[in-house]
Design a protein around this motif. Structure first.
Motif, PDB file in Angstrom:
ATOM      1  N   SER A  34       1.223  -1.143  -0.473  1.00 57.83           N
ATOM      2  CA  SER A  34       0.027   0.278  -0.041  1.00 57.83           C
ATOM      3  C   SER A  34       1.168   1.199  -0.243  1.00 57.83           C
ATOM      4  CB  SER A  34      -0.700   0.250   1.091  1.00 57.83           C
ATOM      5  OG  SER A  34      -1.701  -1.275   0.742  1.00 57.83           O
ATOM      6  N   GLU A  35       2.438   1.287   0.785  1.00 57.02           N
ATOM      7  CA  GLU A  35       2.540   2.288   1.151  1.00 57.02           C
ATOM      8  C   GLU A  35       3.835   2.813  -0.596  1.00 57.02           C
ATOM      9  OE1 GLU A  35       3.256   4.691   2.895  1.00 57.02           O
ATOM     10  OE2 GLU A  35       1.571   4.125   4.258  1.00 57.02           O
ATOM     11  N   ARG A  36       3.368   1.485  -1.083  1.00 54.51           N
ATOM     12  CA  ARG A  36       4.940   1.592  -2.457  1.00 54.51           C
ATOM     13  C   ARG A  36       3.492   2.132  -3.457  1.00 54.51           C
ATOM     14  NH1 ARG A  36       6.746  -3.268  -0.766  1.00 54.51           N
ATOM     15  NH2 ARG A  36       5.217  -4.668  -2.066  1.00 54.51           N
ATOM     16  N   ILE A  37       2.773   1.538  -3.743  1.00 55.00           N
ATOM     17  CA  ILE A  37       1.629   2.715  -4.134  1.00 55.00           C
ATOM     18  C   ILE A  37       0.717   4.349  -3.933  1.00 55.00           C
ATOM     19  CG2 ILE A  37      -1.158   2.065  -4.932  1.00 55.00           C
ATOM     20  CD1 ILE A  37      -1.182  -0.806  -4.946  1.00 55.00           C
ATOM     21  N   PHE A  38       1.107   4.213  -2.909  1.00 58.27           N
ATOM     22  CA  PHE A  38       0.786   5.015  -2.324  1.00 58.27           C
ATOM     23  C   PHE A  38       2.150   6.211  -3.253  1.00 58.27           C
ATOM     24  CE2 PHE A  38       0.953   8.981   0.821  1.00 58.27           C
ATOM     25  CZ  PHE A  38      -0.689   9.297   0.071  1.00 58.27           C
ATOM     26  N   ALA A  40       4.295   5.798  -5.512  1.00 59.46           N
ATOM     27  CA  ALA A  40       3.689   6.299  -6.536  1.00 59.46           C
ATOM     28  C   ALA A  40       2.646   6.699  -7.592  1.00 59.46           C
ATOM     29  CB  ALA A  40       3.852   4.654  -8.073  1.00 59.46           C
ATOM     30  N   THR A  41       1.663   6.899  -6.929  1.00 65.18           N
ATOM     31  CA  THR A  41       0.862   7.167  -7.606  1.00 65.18           C
ATOM     32  C   THR A  41       0.205   8.819  -6.698  1.00 65.18           C
ATOM     33  OG1 THR A  41      -0.961   6.408  -5.820  1.00 65.18           O
ATOM     34  CG2 THR A  41      -0.914   5.436  -8.164  1.00 65.18           C
TER      35      THR A  41
ATOM     36  N   TRP B  20      -7.330   9.078  -0.602  1.00 60.49           N
ATOM     37  CA  TRP B  20      -6.652   8.740  -1.285  1.00 60.49           C
ATOM     38  C   TRP B  20      -5.958   7.475  -0.996  1.00 60.49           C
ATOM     39  CZ3 TRP B  20      -7.071   6.658  -5.726  1.00 60.49           C
ATOM     40  CH2 TRP B  20      -5.771   5.540  -6.546  1.00 60.49           C
ATOM     41  N   ARG B  21      -4.919   7.495   0.546  1.00 62.60           N
ATOM     42  CA  ARG B  21      -4.233   6.525   0.784  1.00 62.60           C
ATOM     43  C   ARG B  21      -5.615   5.083   1.840  1.00 62.60           C
ATOM     44  NH1 ARG B  21       0.523   6.172   3.231  1.00 62.60           N
ATOM     45  NH2 ARG B  21       0.881   8.903   3.912  1.00 62.60           N
ATOM     46  N   ILE B  24      -6.453   3.809  -1.065  1.00 63.27           N
ATOM     47  CA  ILE B  24      -5.440   2.301  -1.596  1.00 63.27           C
ATOM     48  C   ILE B  24      -5.240   0.783  -0.307  1.00 63.27           C
ATOM     49  CG2 ILE B  24      -2.651   1.686  -1.346  1.00 63.27           C
ATOM     50  CD1 ILE B  24      -2.918   4.975  -2.971  1.00 63.27           C
ATOM     51  N   GLU B  25      -5.428   1.498   1.157  1.00 62.35           N
ATOM     52  CA  GLU B  25      -5.572   0.757   1.964  1.00 62.35           C
ATOM     53  C   GLU B  25      -6.644  -0.664   2.055  1.00 62.35           C
ATOM     54  OE1 GLU B  25      -4.607   2.603   5.056  1.00 62.35           O
ATOM     55  OE2 GLU B  25      -2.172   3.104   4.849  1.00 62.35           O
ATOM     56  N   SER B  28      -5.629  -1.783  -2.261  1.00 58.94           N
ATOM     57  CA  SER B  28      -4.889  -3.380  -2.539  1.00 58.94           C
ATOM     58  C   SER B  28      -4.420  -4.389  -2.070  1.00 58.94           C
ATOM     59  CB  SER B  28      -3.942  -2.121  -2.312  1.00 58.94           C
ATOM     60  OG  SER B  28      -3.538  -1.721  -0.802  1.00 58.94           O
ATOM     61  N   GLN B  50      -0.441  -2.556  -8.785  1.00 62.03           N
ATOM     62  CA  GLN B  50       0.425  -0.603  -9.049  1.00 62.03           C
ATOM     63  C   GLN B  50      -0.628  -0.162 -10.209  1.00 62.03           C
ATOM     64  OE1 GLN B  50       3.977   0.240  -7.264  1.00 62.03           O
ATOM     65  NE2 GLN B  50       4.130   1.734  -9.241  1.00 62.03           N
ATOM     66  N   VAL B  54      -2.433   3.142 -10.611  1.00 64.23           N
ATOM     67  CA  VAL B  54      -2.422   4.739 -11.645  1.00 64.23           C
ATOM     68  C   VAL B  54      -2.900   4.686 -12.722  1.00 64.23           C
ATOM     69  CG1 VAL B  54      -0.576   5.244 -13.319  1.00 64.23           C
ATOM     70  CG2 VAL B  54       0.398   4.261 -11.260  1.00 64.23           C
ATOM     71  N   VAL B  57      -5.603   7.055 -10.585  1.00 61.94           N
ATOM     72  CA  VAL B  57      -5.874   8.238 -10.076  1.00 61.94           C
ATOM     73  C   VAL B  57      -6.073   8.811 -11.363  1.00 61.94           C
ATOM     74  CG1 VAL B  57      -2.972   8.421  -9.754  1.00 61.94           C
ATOM     75  CG2 VAL B  57      -4.213   9.293  -8.607  1.00 61.94           C
TER      76      VAL B  57
END
Lengths: 169, 194
Positions: A34-38, A40-41, B20-21, B24-25, B28, B50, B54, B57
């Motif tokens: 999740s951190e890596r995706i965040f 990168a985006t 947004w975070r 993702i959480e 993902s 990923q 992308v 977003v």
């Protein structure tokens, strides 16, 4: 998450399996994903207060381009008009040269170029509308293409299934 | 869950990084799980997960399918997976569940008892191995249903198929899976002589 669809009545013999799958299948993301995706985006998000990001859309880009071209055209036309005026203009004091222009008036050539420039400015909204229409058409085409692509994918999967079943048979 | 997601989506579309975070959480793990269990390649699954976010977003401002975010998200992920598998010209490979990271196998038992954790892991591995024997379309339905935790309506939207077709395929996939598990159990019983 709709885990119990009204339309889906399981046989009694499959209920235990359904329960077992419901427990066994949910997955967590690998540590740090999740951190890596965040990371990168996040930079793709629009800055707060600036409205949504405009990325990959045809309309605004083309509209800006047309606006720029129109402004450049008007500037060029005015420059040419002024230059031509300087070449053919008369002495404002005497009106001796050319004899057609008096002080404070514009030559026919200047008027023509200014009219052309104004026409170009007027046509900009119409061009923008046409581009909007083209954008909508493109989006509609993309949707149709996506639907057809999905249908093709489904057919492909069905064929794959049939093939594997035939091989097993 | 969808109604709660919409305000978060709107906030993210206006640049709210925390919203947004949260998205993702929230998603993902499910996206990764669906992709990983179908391709069996952890790196590829991470890459596709990923790439999915992308794409989301970048098109968040044009998202207009109110109440269909999950279908939209998983459609992006499954289409991306299909494209990638075709590009690589290979079929989905069964996951090496022995080498898979525990969190991706599911059955997240928080019990601190090692025996219980081991049992849960073995049961999960048995199920995953049985699912891996099914055809690609059956696996897809099972994973969208139980890993992505989608309802059949959302699965139908994700796959762009009629609801009736998806219901029938889901039922058929479960029956096949049950048959595989029963055959495996019968083999095990014969092998142990019980």
């Amino acid at each position: 998450m709709n885990r119990h669809d009204e339309q889906f009545e399981l046989d009694a013999e499959l209920r235990d399996l359904d329960t077992e799958l419901s427990r066994a299948m949910p997955a967590k993301a690998p540590s740090g994903l999740s951190e890596r995706i965040f990371a990168a985006t996040a930079h793709e998000l629009p800055a707060p207060g600036e409205g949504p990001a405009v990325v990959g859309r045809i309309g605004p880009c083309w509209q800006r381009w047309v606006g720029f071209a129109a402004a450049a055209g008007i500037s060029l036309a005015l420059t040419v008009a002024i230059w031509l005026g300087a070449q053919t203009g008369t002495d404002p004091g005497t009106g001796a040269s050319g004899g057609a222009v008096t002080a404070g008036e514009l030559t026919d050539t200047e008027l023509t170029h200014i009219a052309l420039a104004l026409d170009a400015e007027d046509s900009q909204p119409a061009l923008s509308e046409e581009l909007d229409d083209l954008e909508a058409d493109l989006e509609a085409l993309a949707t149709v293409w996506g639907d057809q692509s999905n249908t093709a994918n489904t057919l492909y999967d069905d064929l794959s299934n049939l093939e594997s079943q035939l091989r097993q048979f | 869950m969808e109604p709660l997601i919409e305000p978060t989506l709107r906030a993210a579309a206006t640049g709210d990084q925390e919203a947004w975070r949260r998205l993702i959480e929230a998603y993902s793990g499910r996206v990764f799980g669906v992709v990983f269990r179908q391709c069996g390649d952890r790196e590829l699954a991470e890459e596709i997960t990923q790439a999915t976010f992308v794409k989301v977003v970048r098109t968040l401002d044009s998202y207009q399918e109110q109440g269909r975010f999950e279908s939209w998200l998983f459609r992006i992920a499954t289409n991306r997976l299909r494209d990638e598998m075709r590009r690589r010209k290979r079929q989905a490979t069964p996951t090496d569940f022995a080498a898979a990271p525990p969190e991706t196998l599911g059955w997240t038992d928080d019990s601190e008892q090692p025996a219980r954790q081991l049992e849960a892991r073995e049961q999960a591995s048995r199920l995953h191995a049985a699912i891996a024997t099914l055809g690609e379309a059956d696996r897809e339905i099972i994973h969208l249903r139980y890993t992505a935790e989608l309802g059949f309506k959302e699965i139908a939207e994700t796959l762009d198929q009629p609801l009736g077709t998806v219901l029938a395929r889901g039922h058929r996939a479960l029956k096949k899976l049950k048959a595989v598990l029963e055959a495996e159990q019968a083999d095990g019983s014969r092998a142990t002589g019980t």
